[in-house]
Design a protein around this motif. Structure first.
Motif, short mmCIF file in Angstrom:
data_model
loop_
_atom_site.label_atom_id
_atom_site.label_comp_id
_atom_site.label_asym_id
_atom_site.label_seq_id
_atom_site.Cartn_x
_atom_site.Cartn_y
_atom_site.Cartn_z
N GLY A 1 0.82 -1.20 0.00
CA GLY A 1 0.00 0.00 0.00
C GLY A 1 0.85 1.25 0.00
N MET A 2 0.17 2.39 -0.02
CA MET A 2 0.85 3.68 -0.02
C MET A 2 0.07 4.64 0.86
N ALA A 3 0.73 5.68 1.33
CA ALA A 3 0.07 6.69 2.16
C ALA A 3 0.65 8.06 1.84
N ALA A 4 -0.22 9.05 1.79
CA ALA A 4 0.20 10.43 1.55
C ALA A 4 0.45 11.12 2.88
N LEU A 5 1.54 11.87 2.94
CA LEU A 5 1.87 12.64 4.14
C LEU A 5 1.71 14.12 3.80
N ILE A 6 0.82 14.79 4.52
CA ILE A 6 0.57 16.20 4.28
C ILE A 6 1.39 17.04 5.26
N LYS A 7 2.15 17.98 4.73
CA LYS A 7 3.03 18.84 5.51
C LYS A 7 3.92 18.02 6.46
N SER B 1 12.60 15.45 9.44
CA SER B 1 13.48 14.74 10.36
C SER B 1 12.73 13.63 11.09
N LYS B 2 11.50 13.92 11.49
CA LYS B 2 10.70 12.90 12.19
C LYS B 2 10.32 11.75 11.27
N VAL B 3 9.90 12.09 10.05
CA VAL B 3 9.49 11.04 9.10
C VAL B 3 10.66 10.13 8.78
N LYS B 4 11.82 10.71 8.49
CA LYS B 4 12.99 9.90 8.15
C LYS B 4 13.40 9.00 9.31
N ALA B 5 13.30 9.51 10.53
CA ALA B 5 13.65 8.71 11.71
C ALA B 5 12.69 7.54 11.88
N GLU C 1 5.15 -2.74 2.09
CA GLU C 1 4.24 -3.80 2.50
C GLU C 1 3.10 -3.19 3.33
N LYS C 2 1.91 -3.73 3.16
CA LYS C 2 0.71 -3.13 3.74
C LYS C 2 0.83 -2.91 5.25
N ASN C 3 1.29 -3.91 5.95
CA ASN C 3 1.40 -3.78 7.42
C ASN C 3 2.46 -2.76 7.81
N ALA C 4 3.53 -2.70 7.02
CA ALA C 4 4.60 -1.75 7.32
C ALA C 4 4.13 -0.31 7.10
N VAL C 5 3.35 -0.10 6.03
CA VAL C 5 2.81 1.24 5.76
C VAL C 5 1.83 1.63 6.87
N ALA C 6 1.00 0.69 7.30
CA ALA C 6 0.05 0.98 8.38
C ALA C 6 0.79 1.34 9.67
N ALA C 7 1.88 0.61 9.95
CA ALA C 7 2.68 0.90 11.15
C ALA C 7 3.31 2.28 11.05
N ALA C 8 3.80 2.63 9.85
CA ALA C 8 4.41 3.94 9.65
C ALA C 8 3.39 5.05 9.83
N VAL C 9 2.20 4.86 9.27
CA VAL C 9 1.14 5.86 9.40
C VAL C 9 0.78 6.07 10.87
N LYS C 10 0.70 4.99 11.61
CA LYS C 10 0.37 5.11 13.05
C LYS C 10 1.45 5.90 13.78
N ALA D 1 3.59 14.64 10.68
CA ALA D 1 2.97 15.28 9.52
C ALA D 1 1.62 15.82 9.98
N LYS D 2 1.12 16.79 9.24
CA LYS D 2 -0.21 17.31 9.59
C LYS D 2 -1.24 16.21 9.49
N ARG D 3 -1.12 15.38 8.42
CA ARG D 3 -1.99 14.22 8.26
C ARG D 3 -1.23 13.13 7.52
N ALA D 4 -1.55 11.88 7.82
CA ALA D 4 -1.02 10.74 7.08
C ALA D 4 -2.23 9.91 6.67
N LEU D 5 -2.43 9.80 5.35
CA LEU D 5 -3.65 9.17 4.83
C LEU D 5 -3.31 7.98 3.94
N LEU D 6 -3.92 6.83 4.25
CA LEU D 6 -3.74 5.66 3.39
C LEU D 6 -4.41 5.91 2.04
N LEU D 7 -3.76 5.50 0.96
CA LEU D 7 -4.28 5.70 -0.38
C LEU D 7 -4.89 4.41 -0.91
N ARG D 8 -5.86 4.56 -1.80
CA ARG D 8 -6.51 3.41 -2.40
C ARG D 8 -5.78 3.03 -3.69
#
Length: 314
Positions: free
Chosen positions: A129-135, A139-143, A171-180, A188-195
């Motif tokens: 899967g994929m997720a969009a990160l808004i703003k 440094s936090k995202v890379k970490a 991988e789907k579970n990894a993206v979900a873990a990252a979004v959480k 990020a201001k928002r992290a949204l899973l993409l369809r």
């Protein structure tokens, strides 16, 4: 006005797209040619009565055919349109490939149809899967991503779209873990899973990239007549289509840097997005608010654009 033409990528498609444009004989002729080249019924894909546009193998030839048809109409009705360069987002690079005369329509659609098949195979093999990160806070995202990768998770940066949006994939579970984690840490201001049905532009598509290497071996590209900026290098294609289009599947896209290149080097002052929706126009506005933006996603918008250009020429 000096235009950058922007070609939409996968995700822009929607059921019913292109049907009104079939009233134009040149567009209809283009879709007939594309159907023959792809071995698919592109009109049926446009209708998506059986959810064709939810499958990569149908979406990719359909969207590139749609873009090619509109571009042909533009060249018929506005042959003097001042185009300084082109940028396609991911799949949209194939729309730019055709429009710049690097490949014929038949060759472009045949190539993109095979690309779609390879991508569908590997998208189906691993739940991804994929997720969009808004703003995003860089440094936090890379970490967060580095920690997950150290733990054996497959999640990566995949699209650098604008100063306000990046996309991650894996991988789907990894993206979900990252979004959480991103939401919990306010990275990020928002992290949204993409369809989407695949983590495009990540190492999960390395094998698809190898198949593209073999497919591209016997393709002869002409020198493009209009500058096209590569998503992969953020520089103009220069006789290196094979090398770059092979890599493109499994490495990040850089739409933001591509458009900035045309702003800095070609001094564009307007963008024209070809494709359903307005995603690329939105990114362009985030990159440079002074750019005048136009888009064509249906017959009404096409007619309005042609009229607007004719007005400026008076």
């Amino acid at each position: 006005m000096k235009f950058a033409v922007l070609f939409s990528g996968q995700g822009a498609q929607k059921a019913g797209m292109g049907l009104d444009l079939l009233a134009d004989s040149l567009f209809a002729e283009t879709i007939d040619e594309a159907s023959s080249a792809s071995g698919q019924n592109i009109v049926a894909d446009f209708k998506s009565e059986n959810d064709e546009l939810k499958k990569t193998v149908h979406v990719q030839p359909a969207l590139v055919s749609f873009e090619a048809g509109i571009y042909r109409m533009l060249m018929r009705d506005l042959p003097e349109l001042n185009i300084a360069g082109m940028v396609g987002l991911s799949l949209g690079e194939y729309g730019a490939m055709f429009a710049s005369s690097a490949l014929s329509l038949k060759e472009t659609i045949s190539l993109v149809s095979d690309r779609a098949k390879y991508m569908q195979i590997y998208a189906d093999r691993v739940a991804s899967g994929m997720a969009a990160l808004i703003k995003p806070n860089w440094s936090k995202v890379k970490a967060i991503l580095s920690k997950l990768q150290e733990d054996g998770e497959q999640v990566y940066l995949s699209n650098f779209n604008s100063p306000k949006q990046v996309v991650i994939g894996g991988e789907k579970n990894a993206v979900a873990a990252a979004v959480k984690e991103i939401n919990d840490q306010v990275a990020a201001k928002r992290a949204l899973l993409l369809r989407v049905n695949g983590a495009f532009h990540t190492p999960l598509f390395n094998e698809a990239s190898k198949k593209m290497h073999d497919r591209l071996a016997n393709v002869d590209f002409a020198k493009n007549k209009i500058m096209v900026i590569s998503n992969t290098t953020a520089k103009p294609f220069d006789g290196n289509w094979k090398e770059i289009m092979e890599k493109q599947l499994a490495v990040p896209t850089h739409f933001c840097a591509c458009l900035q290149y045309l702003i800095d080097h070609e001094h564009i002052d307007a963008t024209l997005e070809i494709g359903p929706g307005k995603t690329l126009s939105s990114f362009a506005h985030q990159i440079d608010r002074d750019l005048e933006s136009y888009r064509i996603g249906n017959l009404k918008e096409y007619q309005e654009f042609v009229e607007a250009i004719h007005e400026t020429e008076k």
